[in-house]
Structure formats: structure tokens, C-alpha cells
Design a protein around this motif. Structure first.
Motif, PDB file in Angstrom:
ATOM      1  N   SER A 110     -41.052  79.039 146.187  1.00  0.00           N
ATOM      2  CA  SER A 110     -40.480  79.581 144.955  1.00  0.00           C
ATOM      3  C   SER A 110     -40.367  81.100 145.048  1.00  0.00           C
ATOM      4  CB  SER A 110     -41.350  79.211 143.757  1.00  0.00           C
ATOM      5  OG  SER A 110     -42.579  79.908 143.826  1.00  0.00           O
ATOM      6  N   ARG A 111     -39.555  81.683 144.213  1.00  0.00           N
ATOM      7  CA  ARG A 111     -39.406  83.136 144.188  1.00  0.00           C
ATOM      8  C   ARG A 111     -40.755  83.808 143.914  1.00  0.00           C
ATOM      9  NH1 ARG A 111     -34.944  86.545 143.417  1.00  0.00           N
ATOM     10  NH2 ARG A 111     -33.650  84.724 143.067  1.00  0.00           N
ATOM     11  N   ALA A 112     -41.536  83.237 143.002  1.00  0.00           N
ATOM     12  CA  ALA A 112     -42.851  83.797 142.672  1.00  0.00           C
ATOM     13  C   ALA A 112     -43.771  83.743 143.888  1.00  0.00           C
ATOM     14  CB  ALA A 112     -43.477  83.048 141.504  1.00  0.00           C
ATOM     15  N   LYS A 113     -43.791  82.618 144.589  1.00  0.00           N
ATOM     16  CA  LYS A 113     -44.639  82.474 145.775  1.00  0.00           C
ATOM     17  C   LYS A 113     -44.192  83.444 146.861  1.00  0.00           C
ATOM     18  CE  LYS A 113     -47.838  80.635 148.281  1.00  0.00           C
ATOM     19  NZ  LYS A 113     -49.225  80.979 148.029  1.00  0.00           N
ATOM     20  N   ARG A 114     -42.875  83.585 147.053  1.00  0.00           N
ATOM     21  CA  ARG A 114     -42.371  84.527 148.060  1.00  0.00           C
ATOM     22  C   ARG A 114     -42.840  85.938 147.736  1.00  0.00           C
ATOM     23  NH1 ARG A 114     -37.255  81.742 147.309  1.00  0.00           N
ATOM     24  NH2 ARG A 114     -36.394  83.635 146.375  1.00  0.00           N
ATOM     25  N   GLY A 115     -42.788  86.308 146.468  1.00  0.00           N
ATOM     26  CA  GLY A 115     -43.215  87.641 146.050  1.00  0.00           C
ATOM     27  C   GLY A 115     -44.679  87.902 146.338  1.00  0.00           C
ATOM     28  N   GLU A 116     -45.497  86.855 146.250  1.00  0.00           N
ATOM     29  CA  GLU A 116     -46.936  86.998 146.494  1.00  0.00           C
ATOM     30  C   GLU A 116     -47.275  87.209 147.964  1.00  0.00           C
ATOM     31  OE1 GLU A 116     -49.008  83.549 145.094  1.00  0.00           O
ATOM     32  OE2 GLU A 116     -48.138  83.694 143.092  1.00  0.00           O
ATOM     33  N   VAL A 117     -46.494  86.602 148.858  1.00  0.00           N
ATOM     34  CA  VAL A 117     -46.897  86.563 150.265  1.00  0.00           C
ATOM     35  C   VAL A 117     -45.982  87.316 151.231  1.00  0.00           C
ATOM     36  CG1 VAL A 117     -48.091  84.358 149.951  1.00  0.00           C
ATOM     37  CG2 VAL A 117     -45.713  84.372 150.740  1.00  0.00           C
ATOM     38  N   VAL A 118     -44.815  87.742 150.791  1.00  0.00           N
ATOM     39  CA  VAL A 118     -43.832  88.292 151.736  1.00  0.00           C
ATOM     40  C   VAL A 118     -44.346  89.527 152.466  1.00  0.00           C
ATOM     41  CG1 VAL A 118     -42.545  89.736 150.095  1.00  0.00           C
ATOM     42  CG2 VAL A 118     -41.384  88.766 152.084  1.00  0.00           C
ATOM     43  N   ASP A 119     -45.078  90.408 151.798  1.00  0.00           N
ATOM     44  CA  ASP A 119     -45.526  91.645 152.444  1.00  0.00           C
ATOM     45  C   ASP A 119     -46.564  91.391 153.526  1.00  0.00           C
ATOM     46  OD1 ASP A 119     -43.901  93.433 150.901  1.00  0.00           O
ATOM     47  OD2 ASP A 119     -45.237  93.055 149.216  1.00  0.00           O
ATOM     48  N   MET A 120     -47.539  90.516 153.263  1.00  0.00           N
ATOM     49  CA  MET A 120     -48.530  90.245 154.303  1.00  0.00           C
ATOM     50  C   MET A 120     -47.930  89.402 155.430  1.00  0.00           C
ATOM     51  SD  MET A 120     -51.334  87.757 152.583  1.00  0.00           S
ATOM     52  CE  MET A 120     -50.864  86.820 151.157  1.00  0.00           C
ATOM     53  N   LEU A 121     -46.962  88.556 155.122  1.00  0.00           N
ATOM     54  CA  LEU A 121     -46.288  87.811 156.188  1.00  0.00           C
ATOM     55  C   LEU A 121     -45.425  88.735 157.039  1.00  0.00           C
ATOM     56  CD1 LEU A 121     -45.316  84.502 154.355  1.00  0.00           C
ATOM     57  CD2 LEU A 121     -47.074  84.820 156.104  1.00  0.00           C
ATOM     58  N   ALA A 122     -44.793  89.723 156.409  1.00  0.00           N
ATOM     59  CA  ALA A 122     -44.022  90.714 157.165  1.00  0.00           C
ATOM     60  C   ALA A 122     -44.954  91.516 158.078  1.00  0.00           C
ATOM     61  CB  ALA A 122     -43.259  91.637 156.222  1.00  0.00           C
ATOM     62  N   ALA A 123     -46.147  91.858 157.583  1.00  0.00           N
ATOM     63  CA  ALA A 123     -47.132  92.569 158.416  1.00  0.00           C
ATOM     64  C   ALA A 123     -47.538  91.700 159.609  1.00  0.00           C
ATOM     65  CB  ALA A 123     -48.357  92.952 157.580  1.00  0.00           C
ATOM     66  N   ALA A 124     -47.718  90.396 159.383  1.00  0.00           N
ATOM     67  CA  ALA A 124     -48.071  89.482 160.478  1.00  0.00           C
ATOM     68  C   ALA A 124     -46.925  89.394 161.483  1.00  0.00           C
ATOM     69  CB  ALA A 124     -48.423  88.102 159.928  1.00  0.00           C
ATOM     70  N   TYR A 125     -45.696  89.369 160.997  1.00  0.00           N
ATOM     71  CA  TYR A 125     -44.506  89.322 161.860  1.00  0.00           C
ATOM     72  C   TYR A 125     -44.456  90.573 162.748  1.00  0.00           C
ATOM     73  CZ  TYR A 125     -39.492  88.725 162.912  1.00  0.00           C
ATOM     74  OH  TYR A 125     -38.281  88.568 163.522  1.00  0.00           O
ATOM     75  N   ILE A 126     -44.688  91.742 162.142  1.00  0.00           N
ATOM     76  CA  ILE A 126     -44.685  93.014 162.879  1.00  0.00           C
ATOM     77  C   ILE A 126     -45.815  93.016 163.915  1.00  0.00           C
ATOM     78  CG2 ILE A 126     -45.105  95.499 162.658  1.00  0.00           C
ATOM     79  CD1 ILE A 126     -43.849  95.161 159.749  1.00  0.00           C
ATOM     80  N   LEU A 127     -47.021  92.657 163.485  1.00  0.00           N
ATOM     81  CA  LEU A 127     -48.170  92.663 164.380  1.00  0.00           C
ATOM     82  C   LEU A 127     -47.994  91.671 165.523  1.00  0.00           C
ATOM     83  CD1 LEU A 127     -50.984  93.663 165.157  1.00  0.00           C
ATOM     84  CD2 LEU A 127     -51.937  92.053 163.477  1.00  0.00           C
ATOM     85  N   GLN A 128     -47.495  90.476 165.230  1.00  0.00           N
ATOM     86  CA  GLN A 128     -47.314  89.479 166.286  1.00  0.00           C
ATOM     87  C   GLN A 128     -46.304  89.966 167.321  1.00  0.00           C
ATOM     88  OE1 GLN A 128     -49.143  86.422 166.543  1.00  0.00           O
ATOM     89  NE2 GLN A 128     -48.391  86.771 168.599  1.00  0.00           N
ATOM     90  N   GLY A 129     -45.215  90.564 166.857  1.00  0.00           N
ATOM     91  CA  GLY A 129     -44.235  91.109 167.794  1.00  0.00           C
ATOM     92  C   GLY A 129     -44.846  92.164 168.697  1.00  0.00           C
ATOM     93  N   CYS A 130     -45.669  93.014 168.118  1.00  0.00           N
ATOM     94  CA  CYS A 130     -46.328  94.062 168.886  1.00  0.00           C
ATOM     95  C   CYS A 130     -47.335  93.466 169.874  1.00  0.00           C
ATOM     96  CB  CYS A 130     -47.010  95.037 167.932  1.00  0.00           C
ATOM     97  SG  CYS A 130     -47.748  96.438 168.768  1.00  0.00           S
ATOM     98  N   LEU A 131     -48.125  92.490 169.431  1.00  0.00           N
ATOM     99  CA  LEU A 131     -49.087  91.839 170.330  1.00  0.00           C
ATOM    100  C   LEU A 131     -48.374  91.204 171.522  1.00  0.00           C
ATOM    101  CD1 LEU A 131     -51.417  90.050 167.728  1.00  0.00           C
ATOM    102  CD2 LEU A 131     -51.984  92.080 169.100  1.00  0.00           C
ATOM    103  N   ASP A 132     -47.257  90.541 171.253  1.00  0.00           N
ATOM    104  CA  ASP A 132     -46.487  89.900 172.320  1.00  0.00           C
ATOM    105  C   ASP A 132     -45.951  90.935 173.306  1.00  0.00           C
ATOM    106  OD1 ASP A 132     -47.006  87.494 171.033  1.00  0.00           O
ATOM    107  OD2 ASP A 132     -44.985  87.309 170.181  1.00  0.00           O
ATOM    108  N   GLN A 133     -45.419  92.038 172.789  1.00  0.00           N
ATOM    109  CA  GLN A 133     -44.915  93.101 173.664  1.00  0.00           C
ATOM    110  C   GLN A 133     -46.035  93.720 174.485  1.00  0.00           C
ATOM    111  OE1 GLN A 133     -42.911  95.813 170.990  1.00  0.00           O
ATOM    112  NE2 GLN A 133     -40.911  94.976 171.524  1.00  0.00           N
ATOM    113  N   MET A 134     -47.160  93.984 173.844  1.00  0.00           N
ATOM    114  CA  MET A 134     -48.298  94.579 174.555  1.00  0.00           C
ATOM    115  C   MET A 134     -48.802  93.646 175.653  1.00  0.00           C
ATOM    116  SD  MET A 134     -50.494  96.386 171.505  1.00  0.00           S
ATOM    117  CE  MET A 134     -51.891  96.690 172.560  1.00  0.00           C
ATOM    118  N   ARG A 135     -48.921  92.383 175.333  1.00  0.00           N
ATOM    119  CA  ARG A 135     -49.422  91.413 176.309  1.00  0.00           C
ATOM    120  C   ARG A 135     -48.481  91.362 177.514  1.00  0.00           C
ATOM    121  NH1 ARG A 135     -50.654  88.009 172.912  1.00  0.00           N
ATOM    122  NH2 ARG A 135     -48.697  86.873 172.747  1.00  0.00           N
ATOM    123  N   GLY A 136     -47.180  91.341 177.256  1.00  0.00           N
ATOM    124  CA  GLY A 136     -46.203  91.310 178.345  1.00  0.00           C
ATOM    125  C   GLY A 136     -46.241  92.570 179.192  1.00  0.00           C
ATOM    126  N   ALA A 137     -46.303  93.713 178.542  1.00  0.00           N
ATOM    127  CA  ALA A 137     -46.311  94.984 179.272  1.00  0.00           C
ATOM    128  C   ALA A 137     -47.585  95.147 180.091  1.00  0.00           C
ATOM    129  CB  ALA A 137     -46.161  96.148 178.302  1.00  0.00           C
TER     130      ALA A 137
END
Length: 165
Positions: A127-154
Motif C-alpha cells: 500500500s502507499r502507506a506501507k511504501r512510505g514507512e519502508v522506502v527510505d530504509m529499503l533504499a539505504a539497503a539497496y545502496i549498501l548492497q550495491g556498494c558491498l557487491d562492488q567492494m567484494r568484486g574489487a
């Protein structure tokens, strides 16, 4: 982010096994936490911003509680890769945060992270309400996971070539 930056950050952040990913917004700060092996990012929480000092103190308390050795900050570049007002604001936040939370910082490109997370939530029929509650921490997880993957590869490439990580 280049390999030398990742290598320097990996060395500097050995003070704690985990990393925190940060999606810095004007009203909220989305946070994600890595596992101790720095393989997987998980959403942690969303801080509703009030004032700078209490926000950073809350973040510092989380870093201490979870044994965090470094911070991965989403850098909101423009779509063409240039730096605009939001990047300046993010860099200013980090510069002002350093005396209160002196952990190593690595900036990671966050373009389209919120959009990708929002699309996934819509596909999951959140729901829109649920998305509003979690989108920022999920975006942080998305950013962190991308960085972890890049670091591991490098760093794996460094190990294979015999370079010091």
C-alpha cells in the motif's frame, strides 16, 4: 567510486565488522546494516529528522550498538553524473557529522535507488502507506548492497592479481 577508494575504505573501516548504509533525505534518514561478513545489507530503520545534532547522536548510538566500522552514504548525483545542490547538501552533512561520528565514509552513487525500491514495493502490492514507512530504509539497503557487491568484486580482483587489499 574507484578501486583505490574502496580499498582505502575497507582498510580504514576495520574498527568494526559491520557497515551502515545511509539514504539521506531532507525529512528522513534511511538506514541499513550489513552483516559481520559484509556480504548482505538489511534494512535497519528510518530516522525522522528533527535537528542535526540529535539525528547524528541517534546514528552514533546505532553505530556503537551494532559495532559499525564505517558508513556508506548514498550520493544523489544528477542523472548525467554531475553534482548538484543535493550532493552539496550531503557532503555538508557528512563534513558536519565527522566531529560527532568520526567513522570512515564511502560515497556510493544512489541514482534511481528510491525508484527501484518503489517499483519493487508496487510490484509486491504494498500500500502507499506501507511504501512510505519502508522506502527510505529499503533504499539505504539497496545502496549498501550495491556498494558491498562492488567492494567484494574489487577486493577479490586485488587478491587474484596478488595486490594487497
Amino acid at each position: 567510486m574507484d578501486v583505490a577508494e574502496m580499498r582505502a575504505f575497507a582498510e580504514a573501516s576495520q574498527g568494526g565488522p559491520r557497515l551502515i548504509g545511509i539514504d539521506l533525505g531532507t525529512k528522513t534518514i534511511g538506514l541499513a546494516l550489513s552483516d559481520v561478513g559484509r556480504q548482505i545489507a538489511s534494512p535497519l530503520e528510518t530516522i525522522r529528522r528533527v535537528k542535526f545534532t540529535p539525528d547524528v547522536k541517534h546514528l552514533a548510538a546505532l553505530c556503537e550498538r551494532h559495532g559499525v566500522g564505517g558508513l556508506v552514504i548514498g550520493l544523489p548525483l544528477n542523472m548525467d553524473g554531475s553534482e548538484g545542490v543535493r550532493v552539496q547538501s550531503t557532503r555538508s552533512f557528512v563534513r558536519n557529522m565527522k566531529p560527532l561520528l568520526p567513522l570512515p565514509v564511502l560515497y556510493c552513487d544512489e541514482r534511481l535507488s528510491t525508484a527501484a525500491v518503489t517499483r519493487a514495493l508496487i510490484a509486491a502490492d504494498a500500500s502507499r502507506a506501507k511504501r512510505g514507512e519502508v522506502v527510505d530504509m529499503l533504499a539505504a539497503a539497496y545502496i549498501l548492497q550495491g556498494c558491498l557487491d562492488q567492494m567484494r568484486g574489487a577486493l577479490a580482483d586485488d587478491a587474484e592479481s596478488g595486490d594487497e587489499p
